[in-house]
Design an enzyme around this catalytic site. Structure first.
Site, PDB file in Angstrom:
ATOM      1  CB  SER A  38      58.391  74.932  73.541  1.00 29.36           C
ATOM      2  OG  SER A  38      57.563  74.964  72.407  1.00 29.36           O
ATOM      3  NE  ARG A  42      62.195  78.134  73.602  1.00 28.52           N
ATOM      4  CZ  ARG A  42      61.499  77.720  72.528  1.00 28.52           C
ATOM      5  NH1 ARG A  42      61.202  76.437  72.387  1.00 28.52           N
ATOM      6  NH2 ARG A  42      61.111  78.587  71.611  1.00 28.52           N
ATOM      7  NE  ARG A 139      57.574  73.792  59.236  1.00 30.62           N
ATOM      8  CZ  ARG A 139      57.496  73.659  60.556  1.00 30.62           C
ATOM      9  NH1 ARG A 139      57.885  72.531  61.133  1.00 30.62           N
ATOM     10  NH2 ARG A 139      57.029  74.625  61.305  1.00 30.62           N
ATOM     11  CB  SER A 184      57.842  83.128  64.555  1.00 22.95           C
ATOM     12  OG  SER A 184      58.726  82.039  64.663  1.00 22.95           O
ATOM     13  CD  GLN A 186      59.852  76.956  65.182  1.00 22.19           C
ATOM     14  OE1 GLN A 186      60.014  77.168  63.977  1.00 22.19           O
ATOM     15  NE2 GLN A 186      59.302  75.851  65.646  1.00 22.19           N
ATOM     16  CG  ASP A 334      52.052  74.411  67.815  1.00 19.79           C
ATOM     17  OD1 ASP A 334      52.158  74.829  66.647  1.00 19.79           O
ATOM     18  OD2 ASP A 334      53.002  74.394  68.611  1.00 19.79           O
ATOM     19  CE  LYS A 361      53.008  77.007  63.133  1.00 17.65           C
ATOM     20  NZ  LYS A 361      54.162  77.489  63.912  1.00 17.65           N
ATOM     21  NE  ARG A 407      51.571  70.589  67.736  1.00 16.51           N
ATOM     22  CZ  ARG A 407      51.969  70.081  68.899  1.00 16.51           C
ATOM     23  NH1 ARG A 407      51.183  69.263  69.569  1.00 16.51           N
ATOM     24  NH2 ARG A 407      53.155  70.380  69.409  1.00 16.51           N
TER      25      ARG A 407
HETATM   26  C1  S3P Z   1      57.699  76.663  68.805  1.00 14.38           C
HETATM   27  C2  S3P Z   1      57.157  77.753  68.207  1.00 14.38           C
HETATM   28  C3  S3P Z   1      55.998  77.715  67.291  1.00 14.38           C
HETATM   29  C4  S3P Z   1      55.267  76.395  67.360  1.00 14.38           C
HETATM   30  C5  S3P Z   1      56.199  75.228  67.390  1.00 14.38           C
HETATM   31  C6  S3P Z   1      57.141  75.327  68.578  1.00 14.38           C
HETATM   32  C7  S3P Z   1      58.850  76.834  69.693  1.00 14.38           C
HETATM   33  O1  S3P Z   1      56.457  77.900  65.973  1.00 14.38           O
HETATM   34  O2  S3P Z   1      54.371  76.268  66.288  1.00 14.38           O
HETATM   35  O3  S3P Z   1      55.474  74.022  67.472  1.00 14.38           O
HETATM   36  O4  S3P Z   1      59.162  75.910  70.476  1.00 14.38           O
HETATM   37  O5  S3P Z   1      59.485  77.892  69.651  1.00 14.38           O
HETATM   38  P1  S3P Z   1      56.655  79.391  65.380  1.00 14.38           P
HETATM   39  O6  S3P Z   1      57.626  80.078  66.206  1.00 14.38           O
HETATM   40  O7  S3P Z   1      57.179  79.187  63.982  1.00 14.38           O
HETATM   41  O8  S3P Z   1      55.276  79.990  65.400  1.00 14.38           O
END
Ligand code: S3P
Length: 447
Positions: A38, A42, A139, A184, A186, A334, A361, A407
């Site tokens: 993550s 970023r 997805r 979430s 994301q 995760d 996922k 995973r």
């Molecule tokens: C992530 C957010 C999570 C996670 C993904 C990475 C991120 O997803 O499952 O592996 O880096 O923002 P969600 O935001 O859809 O829960």
């Protein structure tokens, strides 16, 4: 002849099958894990949006961050060799991404696609097309397209604007206060990134707190952000310029989780996993394993470029079943497949609830975790929003499949350490999405 403990077969299309025969030896010593996925995404994205240079150390060299780097290079960011100790990003400035001449391909990476969408939608007079692999194209994208559209974005996609490939005509967007129905990061990050070029306050409220790496890094790069933890609300005061920074990426706790569980369930283990990110929005796996009576201690706790980091020591113990759900779930989302592996060797029946997100996922992780562990002889049932796992399992090696989910591949490899005979994991190359050297580390520490 004695069978090798790990046999890797690669076919002409680069598919791998790993055959693992447990050695029975405990995991001992000190182990390093790759950078946080993550935070890696970023750092590349904010680096590309900042003025000046961003320097990144410890970047994850997995397939997912490579996709992010390729997408932002295609939009004009200068990103140096990813293999170097320090990766540099020469940014363009907020709102200055260039129109790419080809389709942006996010591969398997939901984070690349969803976060990027907020940026593309807020670049007026530029047109973008984005896609991903078969998993990503199935997805749900409506979760980000809906709020972005409410902000004035123009996005078209398959299945009535719900699935990639997507086409985006950038616009000047308006502020929103979005009450997200799901926790979430994301979704939250997508909207906040769109907010960087919006005049006014962009606000996201979540049902429970998701990982906050975007908030921490946006602040470090100079964005004006107000976070109300109690109200689970983040406000980005836009428009905002960003200034290049130094980012030192900690090890990924989601990758550490495989070794934490391995050390907990394989007798005679005493393992230290060094330099792990322990941001409280990510440490649900520590809470769950401790609740299960795992012997885990944090050592050498410190802060590195705005993120808490520690070494994690795990020793073998008799695990106990637990019931988890609610606010804990987003903090370990995760890690559910590997937590299910831990639960196989606990005393009692473990229930994991409120985790319906797992169905969307990289694979349907509820269905795939249950079916593949059951192939090994476990007794795991699917719940609509989770799993019920019988402890005290006796596993027997056989053929299982990752369903192209990194995973799942790694969780099955750890389960194989407690199976009799040989376990063959098909499509195990998926591990490279987040952990390219996983098989080598497995061989070095567990086989
Ligand atoms: C992530 C957010 C999570 C996670 C993904 C990475 C991120 O997803 O499952 O592996 O880096 O923002 P969600 O935001 O859809 O829960």
């Amino acid at each position: 002849m004695v069978a090798p403990a790990l046999l890797i077969k690669t076919d002409a299309s680069a598919r791998q099958a790993w055959t693992i025969t447990a050695s029975g030896r405990g995991l001992q010593g000190r182990l390093q894990i790759p950078g946080d996925k993550s935070i890696s995404h970023r750092s590349l994205m904010l680096g590309a949006l900042a003025s000046g240079e961003t320097r990144i150390k410890g970047l994850l060299l997995g397939e997912d961050p490579r996709r992010t780097a390729a997408c932002f290079r295609a939009m004009g960011a200068e990103i140096s060799d990813l293999e170097a100790e320090w990766v540099t990003v020469k940014g363009l400035g907020v709102g200055q991404l260039q129109e790419p001449v080809d389709v942006l391909d996010a591969g398997n990476s939901g984070t690349t696609l969803r976060l990027m969408l907020g940026l593309l939608a807020s670049h007026p007079e530029r047109f973008f097309t984005v896609t991903g692999d078969a998993s990503l194209r199935s997805r749900p994208m409506a979760r980000v397209i809906k709020p972005l559209t409410a902000m004035g974005a123009q996005i078209w996609g398959r299945n009535n604007n719900r699935l990639a490939p997507l086409a985006i005509q950038g616009q000047i967007l308006s502020p929103i206060h979005y009450h997200s129905p799901i926790a979430s990061a994301q979704v939250k990050s997508c909207i906040l990134l769109a907010g960087l070029s919006i005049d006014g306050d962009t606000i996201v409220t979540e049902p429970s707190i998701s990982r906050d790496h975007s908030e921490r890094m946006l602040r470090a790069f100079g964005a004006h952000l107000t976070v109300d933890h109690g109200a689970r609300r983040v406000t980005l005061h836009g428009p905002s310029q960003l200034q290049g920074q130094t980012v030192i990426v900690p090890g990924d706790i989601s990758s550490a989780a495989y070794w934490m569980v391995a050390a907990a369930i394989v007798p005679d283990s005493d393992l230290v996993i060094e330099n792990v990110g322990v941001n409280p929005t990510r440490t649900g796996i520590l809470d769950a394993l401790q609740q299960m009576n795992a012997d885990i201690t944090l050592e050498n706790s410190r802060e590195v470029t705005g993120e808490p980091v520690a070494d994690i020591r795990v020793r073998t113990s008799q695990l106990q079943a637990c019931t988890i759900g609610g606010n804990l779930i987003p903090r370990l989302i995760d890690e559910v497949p590997i937590l299910a592996v831990a639960a196989l060797f606990a005393e009692g029946t473990t229930r994991i609830e409120d985790a319906a997100e797992l169905r969307v996922k990289e694979s349907d992780r509820i269905a795939v975790t249950a079916s593949q562990l059951n192939h090994l002889g476990a007794s795991v049932s699917e719940l609509p929003d989770g799993l019920e796992i019988q402890g005290g399992a006796t596993l027997t090696g056989t053929d299982v499949d990752s369903f192209t989910d990194h995973r799942i591949a790694m969780s099955l490899a750890i389960a194989a350490l407690r199976a009799s005979g040989a376990t063959t994991i098909h499509q195990a190359e998926a591990a490279a999405v987040s952990y390219p050297p996983f098989a080598q580390t497995l061989e070095q520490f567990a086989l």
